[in-house]
Each structure stands twice: as C-alpha cells, then as structure tokens.
Write a protein that holds these residues in place. Structure first.
Motif, PDB file in Angstrom:
ATOM      1  N   THR A 199      -8.422  -1.334   5.210  1.00  0.00           N
ATOM      2  CA  THR A 199      -8.519  -0.605   3.983  1.00  0.00           C
ATOM      3  C   THR A 199      -7.240  -0.709   3.276  1.00  0.00           C
ATOM      4  OG1 THR A 199      -9.549   1.263   5.362  1.00  0.00           O
ATOM      5  CG2 THR A 199      -8.487   1.767   3.253  1.00  0.00           C
ATOM      6  N   PRO A 200      -5.853  -0.803   3.904  1.00  0.00           N
ATOM      7  CA  PRO A 200      -4.809  -1.198   2.810  1.00  0.00           C
ATOM      8  C   PRO A 200      -5.092  -2.602   1.999  1.00  0.00           C
ATOM      9  CG  PRO A 200      -3.981  -0.746   4.952  1.00  0.00           C
ATOM     10  CD  PRO A 200      -5.414  -0.780   5.184  1.00  0.00           C
ATOM     11  N   GLY A 201      -5.633  -3.428   2.399  1.00  0.00           N
ATOM     12  CA  GLY A 201      -5.770  -4.701   1.716  1.00  0.00           C
ATOM     13  C   GLY A 201      -6.867  -4.552   0.765  1.00  0.00           C
ATOM     14  N   PHE A 202      -7.960  -3.509   0.748  1.00  0.00           N
ATOM     15  CA  PHE A 202      -8.931  -3.379  -0.124  1.00  0.00           C
ATOM     16  C   PHE A 202      -8.366  -2.283  -1.209  1.00  0.00           C
ATOM     17  CE2 PHE A 202     -12.451  -4.174   2.819  1.00  0.00           C
ATOM     18  CZ  PHE A 202     -13.292  -4.703   2.348  1.00  0.00           C
ATOM     19  N   ALA A 203      -7.525  -1.311  -0.873  1.00  0.00           N
ATOM     20  CA  ALA A 203      -6.793  -0.518  -1.879  1.00  0.00           C
ATOM     21  C   ALA A 203      -6.103  -1.552  -2.688  1.00  0.00           C
ATOM     22  CB  ALA A 203      -5.961   0.487  -1.222  1.00  0.00           C
ATOM     23  N   MET A 204      -5.361  -2.650  -2.160  1.00  0.00           N
ATOM     24  CA  MET A 204      -4.167  -3.377  -2.881  1.00  0.00           C
ATOM     25  C   MET A 204      -5.019  -4.101  -3.842  1.00  0.00           C
ATOM     26  SD  MET A 204      -1.610  -2.032  -2.342  1.00  0.00           S
ATOM     27  CE  MET A 204      -0.697  -3.093  -3.393  1.00  0.00           C
ATOM     28  N   VAL A 257       0.889  -1.061  -0.147  1.00  0.00           N
ATOM     29  CA  VAL A 257       0.045   0.014  -0.172  1.00  0.00           C
ATOM     30  C   VAL A 257       0.949   1.228   0.007  1.00  0.00           C
ATOM     31  CG1 VAL A 257      -0.101   0.255   2.642  1.00  0.00           C
ATOM     32  CG2 VAL A 257      -2.159   1.026   1.271  1.00  0.00           C
ATOM     33  N   GLU A 258       2.184   1.080   0.416  1.00  0.00           N
ATOM     34  CA  GLU A 258       2.951   2.190   0.579  1.00  0.00           C
ATOM     35  C   GLU A 258       3.491   2.669  -1.122  1.00  0.00           C
ATOM     36  OE1 GLU A 258       3.125   0.582   4.634  1.00  0.00           O
ATOM     37  OE2 GLU A 258       3.233  -0.280   2.495  1.00  0.00           O
ATOM     38  N   SER A 259       3.350   1.690  -1.684  1.00  0.00           N
ATOM     39  CA  SER A 259       4.009   2.011  -3.215  1.00  0.00           C
ATOM     40  C   SER A 259       3.105   2.422  -3.968  1.00  0.00           C
ATOM     41  CB  SER A 259       3.959   0.357  -3.791  1.00  0.00           C
ATOM     42  OG  SER A 259       4.777  -0.449  -3.145  1.00  0.00           O
ATOM     43  N   LEU A 260       1.624   2.784  -3.432  1.00  0.00           N
ATOM     44  CA  LEU A 260       0.618   3.549  -4.423  1.00  0.00           C
ATOM     45  C   LEU A 260       0.820   5.098  -4.348  1.00  0.00           C
ATOM     46  CD1 LEU A 260      -2.795   1.568  -3.336  1.00  0.00           C
ATOM     47  CD2 LEU A 260      -1.146   1.183  -5.136  1.00  0.00           C
ATOM     48  N   LYS A 261       1.611   5.515  -3.210  1.00  0.00           N
ATOM     49  CA  LYS A 261       1.595   6.928  -3.285  1.00  0.00           C
ATOM     50  C   LYS A 261       2.635   7.259  -4.289  1.00  0.00           C
ATOM     51  CE  LYS A 261       4.855   8.323  -0.167  1.00  0.00           C
ATOM     52  NZ  LYS A 261       5.581   8.984   1.174  1.00  0.00           N
ATOM     53  N   ARG A 262       2.028   8.554  -4.993  1.00  0.00           N
ATOM     54  CA  ARG A 262       2.775   9.045  -6.226  1.00  0.00           C
ATOM     55  C   ARG A 262       3.981  10.100  -5.626  1.00  0.00           C
ATOM     56  NH1 ARG A 262       0.170   6.249  -9.548  1.00  0.00           N
ATOM     57  NH2 ARG A 262      -1.968   6.761 -10.024  1.00  0.00           N
ATOM     58  N   ALA A 263       4.923  10.077  -6.797  1.00  0.00           N
ATOM     59  CA  ALA A 263       6.120  10.748  -6.519  1.00  0.00           C
ATOM     60  C   ALA A 263       6.004  12.200  -5.825  1.00  0.00           C
ATOM     61  CB  ALA A 263       7.200  10.965  -7.767  1.00  0.00           C
ATOM     62  N   ASP A 264       4.824  12.910  -5.867  1.00  0.00           N
ATOM     63  CA  ASP A 264       4.706  14.141  -5.491  1.00  0.00           C
ATOM     64  C   ASP A 264       3.944  13.922  -4.277  1.00  0.00           C
ATOM     65  OD1 ASP A 264       2.239  13.502  -6.200  1.00  0.00           O
ATOM     66  OD2 ASP A 264       1.914  14.983  -7.636  1.00  0.00           O
ATOM     67  N   GLY A 265       3.869  12.676  -3.627  1.00  0.00           N
ATOM     68  CA  GLY A 265       3.076  12.641  -2.388  1.00  0.00           C
ATOM     69  C   GLY A 265       1.717  12.579  -2.391  1.00  0.00           C
ATOM     70  N   SER A 266       1.005  12.520  -3.557  1.00  0.00           N
ATOM     71  CA  SER A 266      -0.671  12.502  -3.745  1.00  0.00           C
ATOM     72  C   SER A 266      -0.984  11.075  -3.730  1.00  0.00           C
ATOM     73  CB  SER A 266      -0.953  13.124  -5.002  1.00  0.00           C
ATOM     74  OG  SER A 266      -0.227  12.586  -6.252  1.00  0.00           O
ATOM     75  N   LEU A 267      -2.342  10.946  -3.358  1.00  0.00           N
ATOM     76  CA  LEU A 267      -2.715   9.421  -3.364  1.00  0.00           C
ATOM     77  C   LEU A 267      -3.037   8.852  -4.612  1.00  0.00           C
ATOM     78  CD1 LEU A 267      -5.139  10.030  -0.457  1.00  0.00           C
ATOM     79  CD2 LEU A 267      -2.964   9.268  -0.267  1.00  0.00           C
ATOM     80  N   HIS A 268      -3.108   7.588  -4.745  1.00  0.00           N
ATOM     81  CA  HIS A 268      -3.406   6.894  -5.855  1.00  0.00           C
ATOM     82  C   HIS A 268      -5.058   7.063  -5.882  1.00  0.00           C
ATOM     83  CE1 HIS A 268      -4.618   3.349  -8.333  1.00  0.00           C
ATOM     84  NE2 HIS A 268      -3.509   3.271  -8.831  1.00  0.00           N
ATOM     85  N   PRO A 269      -5.595   7.185  -7.265  1.00  0.00           N
ATOM     86  CA  PRO A 269      -6.918   7.525  -7.279  1.00  0.00           C
ATOM     87  C   PRO A 269      -7.914   6.571  -6.579  1.00  0.00           C
ATOM     88  CG  PRO A 269      -5.797   7.444  -9.491  1.00  0.00           C
ATOM     89  CD  PRO A 269      -5.055   6.920  -8.578  1.00  0.00           C
ATOM     90  N   VAL A 270      -7.302   5.087  -6.285  1.00  0.00           N
ATOM     91  CA  VAL A 270      -8.174   4.195  -5.511  1.00  0.00           C
ATOM     92  C   VAL A 270      -8.300   4.895  -4.185  1.00  0.00           C
ATOM     93  CG1 VAL A 270      -8.052   2.040  -4.441  1.00  0.00           C
ATOM     94  CG2 VAL A 270      -7.908   2.119  -6.870  1.00  0.00           C
ATOM     95  N   GLN A 271      -6.916   5.154  -3.411  1.00  0.00           N
ATOM     96  CA  GLN A 271      -6.935   5.620  -2.235  1.00  0.00           C
ATOM     97  C   GLN A 271      -7.820   7.042  -2.042  1.00  0.00           C
ATOM     98  OE1 GLN A 271      -2.872   5.869  -2.356  1.00  0.00           O
ATOM     99  NE2 GLN A 271      -2.613   4.810  -0.640  1.00  0.00           N
ATOM    100  N   GLN A 272      -7.730   7.884  -3.014  1.00  0.00           N
ATOM    101  CA  GLN A 272      -8.583   9.191  -3.088  1.00  0.00           C
ATOM    102  C   GLN A 272      -9.955   8.814  -2.963  1.00  0.00           C
ATOM    103  OE1 GLN A 272      -7.010  12.319  -2.647  1.00  0.00           O
ATOM    104  NE2 GLN A 272      -8.954  12.464  -2.096  1.00  0.00           N
ATOM    105  N   ALA A 273     -10.649   7.898  -3.997  1.00  0.00           N
ATOM    106  CA  ALA A 273     -11.898   7.755  -3.942  1.00  0.00           C
ATOM    107  C   ALA A 273     -12.270   6.753  -2.427  1.00  0.00           C
ATOM    108  CB  ALA A 273     -12.040   6.641  -5.072  1.00  0.00           C
TER     109      ALA A 273
END
Length: 492
Positions: A119-124, A90-106
């Motif tokens: 939640t991390p399992g759902f996100a992955m 789940v830590e891999s989903l963070k963008r280079a600029d620190g923003s959330l992946h669309p799944v996390q944001q949603a």
C-alpha cells in the motif's frame, strides 16, 4: 566501514539530513529504513519490479520556486545520487493536523488494501501522479501503477481510489513542500567549476572513503573528463537500474563510481528538423514524450520498457551501453538510423547505432569512453516506421522478441528498408538478408515461405527461456509481414 570524508545532504520534510560514514552503495531504501527509521517504505523484490519501495525524489526547478517530483524505486537508487535533492516517503503524506492525504483516505474508503505491504508504494505512485495530473483518466492511473504489484487486493478498488482522490482537487492533492524550498536552495549543488590556486580543475567527490574509494558527481563535461582521468576504469552510473541490481543481487561494490546524472550537457535535448540530439542522462520518460508524435510505435515500446519509476531514472544511453541481447530500444534505434556520439578524454567520434555491437554484450566502446549523446532522426514525409514487442506479460516484462522497420513506399514498392530485431540474435542487430529480400518488392508479392527461408538462415536456431526457436522464428516472420502490410500472408 570506512569513514566518509564528505557528506550527502538531502531534504526530508523540512529538514536537511546529512548522511556521513555510509557506504557509497547504500541504497535509498536502506538509508530510510535503517538510518531514518521510516519503515513505511518496504522492500519487496529489490529489483524494481514490485513498487513496494516507491518514493518521490524532488529537484528544485530552474526558476528555484518549485519542486519537480519523480517516482523512483528506492531499492535501486544509491544514496549519493540524492545529494542536493529532496525526498518524500509515505510518512510525508500526513498533513500537519495529522489527517490523511486524499490518496490515503480514498484507499481506506474504497477498500484498496488488505495485507497492506504494497500500500505505501501505491500511495506514493498515485501521489506522484497527481502532482502533475490532478485529474487523471482511468488509463493514466493504470499506466502510473504499471510498476506496483498487489497480490491480495486486486487492482480495481485501488484504481477506484485514485479516481475518487482526484475529486479532492489540485490544491488538496499537492504535497506541502513550502519548508523544503529554502533548504533546497541552500544545498543546491554548484554548477560552476572549481579550480585550485594553481588553476587545476577540481572535482570534489560526494563520498570518499579512507581506503580511497569514491563516488564522484561531476557537474559538466570538463569535470566528467577530469573525474575519469583521475579514476581510470571507474563505473559509470546513470539511472542506477542496472548498477542497483548488481549492488542488491551480486553485492557489487565498485571501487570508483562516477555519476552522470548531474552533468548539465548530458541532460540536454537539442532539436532540429532532421534529428534530436539526446544527452546520455536524459531519462527514457523524456525520450518517450519527445518521440511520441513522430514515432508513436517507438514511444509505445518505451512505455512498455518498464514502470514509470524505472522510466523516470533509466536512460537511453544506459540501455544501449548495457547491450542486453533483448534490449528494447536498440532495434528501434537501428531501424531509425540513429547515431551515437562517443566521448573519451574530451574528444568525440560518431558511430552508427547498427555498428555499435560486435558480439553478445560486446561493443566498440574503448576504455573510459562513454556515450555522450544519441542522435535520433525525425520523421520525414512519406516515411513509415513500425515496431512491436512480444513478451509473456504486456506490461513490465522483458522481450521474447522486439522488432522494428522503417521504409518508404514508392510506386507501391518498398524502398530504403531498414529492419532490426532482438531476441533471435546474440545481440540487437539489423537483418541484411531480410532487407535484401524485401527491398524493391511490392508488399503483396512477398510470401510467408520466402520470409521463413531467410529467417531460418539469418538467425541462429536456439531455444531460450522466453520462447522456443520454433515460436520465435514464427513470430519474427509474422512481424515482418505485418510491418510491410501483408498480414494475409502471415495468416496463410
């Protein structure tokens, strides 16, 4: 702890991580939390049911220009199986600029989390789904989340979040693995055999301890034969959905482990007009896709076998070899007339699926013999195949009973009928007494009383944790009548 002489190499977010000195049975989950300090991946059940530990395992594709991901339960996967692969948490989903992946944001925007433990399992699981299906349907989202349990939020906002995230588009949803690709090429496992100066085939363990224990990962059948010769009685590991349970729940530490997941020949599927030859390391998910057009009921039984992370790692051969009395694939394979190709010391023999078991958890495999392939007949003109699994929960549950039948109708009569069951017998098996009752009969001439009489004598009368004998025998009778198209008798 014994010092390992070899190293497990895995790519995590643009870095090659070398794991040394770890137990051969270290799970990926423990490696992430205790050694990589990636605490986003959680332990919920330690048996592949809850999905809190879901991560993505990446493998370099054949062309070497992209990474193919599968979602896995890290609580049951052993770390050495990841040698030469990549890992996303789940830590891999963070963008280079620190923003959330669309799944996390949603998930944030749709209020798809409360306590947050799951939640991390759902996100992955959702991020993995959208690598191959950027715009999934609601049903596809539901299927992808079969193995993720939430005890407080409820699933509607999570599914809504998935559908909202999909609107971001494939480019935004894709994981950034550009830095991983050259590293995966660098640590790619060598498929070519290695020989000593004396011409002897060498199979180098991924992990070998000073006490002599080993984890060996052969790349082809010749290396596999040599590995079993070098370590007689070694534990064979395929999807780790059974061995992982033994490691977590029974603290089992096999002395020698031989991993089948990298044996090239065991990953192959050969297709002819008559049959598929499915290698022992082919996942249940691949088998499901393979048989869906010819045998949709078999595919549905496999879909309900377990969650996508389980199906992406578990194998058909492993399910057969484990020999559970309630194994779901076996009744289907027996009814279809499948054949097993067994291998020992470089020699093979063929055994009919319905002749494989000799008792509860007992079979015809000899010492150091393994299932090399499963041959599954394809549908021929006029054939009917039906199968159904009955369980307390529809998804993610084990059988109370699973039954399957294959036959043809000639002049309105049942011909060539094969019927197999689990749950009501000590091991999955065909039911000759019921086959004899039905063979050559018109379906509407068969009564519930006739079937009841045979069921009462053919199956041992015993209650179980998943149903009483009265319940199971009634279900068995009704399934038989439903299979042959005489549902009126079942309701009488």
């Amino acid at each position: 702890m014994s010092q390992a002489t070899n190293t497990v190499r895995v790519v995590i977010d643009g870095r090659i991580i070398e794991a040394q000195g770890l137990r051969r049975t270290t799970t990926v989950l423990d490696f992430l939390r205790e050694h990589q300090h990636r605490s986003g991946t959680k332990e919920g059940c330690a048996e592949g049911d809850c999905g809190a530990c879901t991560v993505l395992v990446g493998t370099l594709n054949t062309a070497g220009d992209a990474v193919d991901y599968i979602a896995v339960n890290s609580c049951m996967q052993l770390l050495p199986t990841l040698d030469g692969k990549s890992l996303k948490t789940v830590e891999s989903l963070k963008r280079a600029d620190g923003s959330l992946h669309p799944v996390q944001q949603a998930l944030v925007g749709c209020h798809g989390t409360q306590c947050g433990f799951c939640t991390p399992g759902f996100a992955m699981s959702l991020a993995g789904l959208m690598q191959v299906l950027p715009t999934p349907s609601r049903q596809q989202v539901n299927d992808a989340l079969q193995g993720n349990l939430c005890r407080c939020t409820g699933y509607r906002p999570i599914v809504d979040a998935a559908l909202e995230a999909s609107a971001a588009g494939a480019a935004a949803l894709k994981l950034d693995d550009s830095a991983d690709l050259p590293l995966l090429r660098q640590i790619r496992r060598d498929a070519a055999p290695t020989y000593s100066l004396d011409g002897e085939l060498l199979v180098q363990p991924v992990v070998r301890t000073r006490k002599g224990s080993s984890f060996t990962s052969p790349a082809n059948l010749a290396e596999l034969d040599k590995a079993l010769q070098d370590a007689p009685g070694a534990t064979l590991l395929a999807g780790s959905t059974e061995i992982g349970l033994q490691v977590n729940k029974q603290f089992h530490r096999p002395e020698h482990i031989v991993y089948l997941g990298n044996v090239a020949e065991l990953q192959r599927v050969q297709t002819t007009p008559a049959a598929w030859r499915v290698g022992a390391s082919v996942s249940l998910e691949r088998v499901l896709t393979l048989v869906h057009a010819d045998w949709p009921d078999f595919a549905e039984v496999l879909r309900r076998f377990g969650s996508p992370p389980i199906r992406s790692t578990a194998t058909l051969a492993g399910n057969i070899a484990n020999g559970s009395p309630i194994g779901d694939s076996m009744p289907c394979l027996m009814a279809l007339g499948a054949t097993l190709v067994l291998r020992r010391a470089g020699r093979t023999r063929r055994v009919a699926m319905d002749a494989f078991y000799t008792g509860m958890k007992a079979h015809v495999l000899q010492a150091d013999e393994l299932i090399e392939a499963v041959e599954i007949p394809r549908r021929q003109a006029g054939e009917v195949f039906v199968a159904h699994k009955v369980s307390k929960r529809f998804d993610q549950d084990i059988s109370a009973i699973c039954a399957a039948a294959r036959y043809t109708l000639q002049d309105g009569r049942l011909r060539g009928l094969r019927l197999a069951v689990n749950g009501v017998t000590p091991f999955p098996q065909r039911v000759p007494a019921l086959e004899s009752l039905l063979e050559g009969r018109a379906p509407d001439s068969i009564t519930a009383a006739e079937v009841d009489a045979v069921v009462a004598t053919a199956f041992p009368a015993r209650d179980g944790l998943r149903g009483t004998w009265a319940y199971r025998s009634l279900v068995a009778r009704n399934l038989v009548l439903r299979f042959i198209g005489n549902e009126e008798a079942a309701l009488a």
